[in-house]
Design an enzyme around this catalytic site. Structure first.
Site, short mmCIF file in Angstrom:
data_model
loop_
_atom_site.label_atom_id
_atom_site.label_comp_id
_atom_site.label_asym_id
_atom_site.label_seq_id
_atom_site.Cartn_x
_atom_site.Cartn_y
_atom_site.Cartn_z
N ASP A 30 0.79 -1.01 -0.14
CA ASP A 30 0.10 -0.15 -0.06
C ASP A 30 0.76 1.30 -0.03
O ASP A 30 2.19 1.04 0.23
CB ASP A 30 -0.70 0.01 1.27
CG ASP A 30 -1.87 1.27 1.33
OD1 ASP A 30 -2.64 1.31 -0.02
OD2 ASP A 30 -1.79 1.81 2.32
N ASP A 32 -0.30 5.34 0.83
CA ASP A 32 -0.54 6.10 1.77
C ASP A 32 -0.33 5.33 3.04
O ASP A 32 -1.37 4.37 3.42
CB ASP A 32 -1.83 6.52 1.36
CG ASP A 32 -2.25 7.52 0.58
OD1 ASP A 32 -1.34 8.58 0.25
OD2 ASP A 32 -3.10 7.50 -0.53
#
Length: 371
Positions: A30, A32
């Site tokens: 991922d 963010d």
């Protein structure tokens, strides 16, 4: 007193004696809260990812943020010191566009609501992008964009009310930022859902399609999902049949982790993505408690309170250097084993001043008390 638990232990108990970068062939990262927060890299993570690559691990980037195109994301990563090609990036806009094209057919008319990455993904999937509800879209695709406001939400509401299918790239209520969590796409999706009364089709994580596409592109045989969200990254890993590493550099804090439901419980835990480079200790049941490193956690006071206490040496659990999270791992196993089928908030006390100080450092100040 007998050992606990009576049910099979959660997978966090197993740990990983070797660095994950040498056990798993691809990290599905991922972005963010994992690689960067806002415009800036999480401190030390670019160097850690470079070292993981040197160890033979390949990197794929799987983001629920729909605002930017893969080219823009790859450019941002490269500027932060994490070289990336657009083909390494899977965005939730791409996933939504693929789903809409499959459901409605190429050339279908779609109203994008979100950042430029949404419209770009729709066009790349062969869909026709329209600008307003009056263009009679077959669907709207709603993704995060920092400039989304009332005009776009109003167009979305009108389009859905007149028959357009509501598709959301993700339902993340928040996004991490240097100022703390801020409203995410899920908050905006809730506005459209609340006004129209129509449930959207959500296509991003935790739906396993994004991780599956990244596995297909990278040829991963032993993927490891690395994320900061329980309800998207960790659940998405479980639904995709992949191992998971939760990092605490984004939106999940220790209290939220302790209260995790079974589908949201990670296999590994670290402060940030540098956890790819170190071993992860096991958590073992002994004498009615759970041991990890030099910490022991047990259920006290009729099952309603967890107690954290220092523990003496134990060769079964002292093989990996303490990264500061051993006590939290022990608490997780003690609590989850008492609640194998549901997520329940935890009340925690420290058996002495050292334990109370550790709990306070994890942000458990309201429940961390010295017994």
């Amino acid at each position: 007193m007998t050992d606990v638990p009576t049910a099979a232990p959660p997978t966090l108990a197993e740990g990983c004696a070797e660095p994950p970068a040498t056990r798993y062939d691809v990290a599905l990262l991922d972005l963010d809260g994992v690689v960067y927060v806002g415009p800036d890299a999480v401190p030390g993570v670019p160097a850690a990812l470079a070292t993981a690559r040197e160890a033979g691990m390949r990197l794929g980037f799987v983001t629920n943020n729909a605002a930017r195109t893969p080219d823009e994301v790859a450019g941002h990563l490269s500027r932060l010191g994490v070289p990336a090609d657009p083909a390494d990036v899977i965005t939730s806009s791409q996933a939504a566009a693929s789903v809409v094209a499959g459901l409605l057919g190429a050339g279908s008319r779609v109203l994008p609501v979100g950042g430029p990455g949404v419209a770009a993904a729709l066009r790349a999937a062969g869909l026709t992008v329209v600008a307003a509800a009056e263009d009679r879209p077959d669907a709207i695709v709603q993704g995060y964009g920092p400039d989304v406001g009332w005009p776009q939400l109003a167009e979305a509401v009108v389009a859905v009310r007149t028959g357009a299918r509501h598709v959301a790239t993700n339902a993340d209520a928040t996004i991490p930022s240097p100022r703390g969590p801020l409203p995410g796409n899920g908050a905006m999706v809730a506005v459209v859902r609340g006004v129209t009364g129509q449930e959207p089709l959500v296509t991003g994580k935790p739906d396993p399609a994004m991780h599956a596409e990244c596995v297909r592109r990278t040829g991963a045989r032993r993927p490891l999902v690395v994320g900061d969200r329980l309800d998207t990254d960790i659940e998405g890993a479980r639904r995709a049949g992949a191992a998971s590493l939760l990092v605490l550099s984004g939106v999940t804090d220790p209290a939220t982790l302790l209260a995790a439901a079974p589908m949201h419980r990670p296999d590994l835990l670290s402060a940030d993505a540098a956890g790819l480079l170190t071993g992860h200790p096991p958590v073992v049941a002994a004498d009615g408690a759970w041991r990890c490193g030099r910490w022991s956690a047990s259920v006290a006071e009729g099952g309603g309170v967890l107690s954290l206490a220092p523990a003496g040496p134990d060769p079964r659990v002292d093989q990996v250097a303490d990264d500061g999270l051993d006590g939290l791992r022990a608490l997780c196993l003690a609590h989850w084993s008492s609640h194998p089928d549901e997520g329940v908030p935890a009340r925690v006390v420290g058996a002495d001043a050292a334990a109370a100080d550790l709990l306070t450092g994890w942000g458990l100040l309201t429940t961390a008390t010295r017994r």
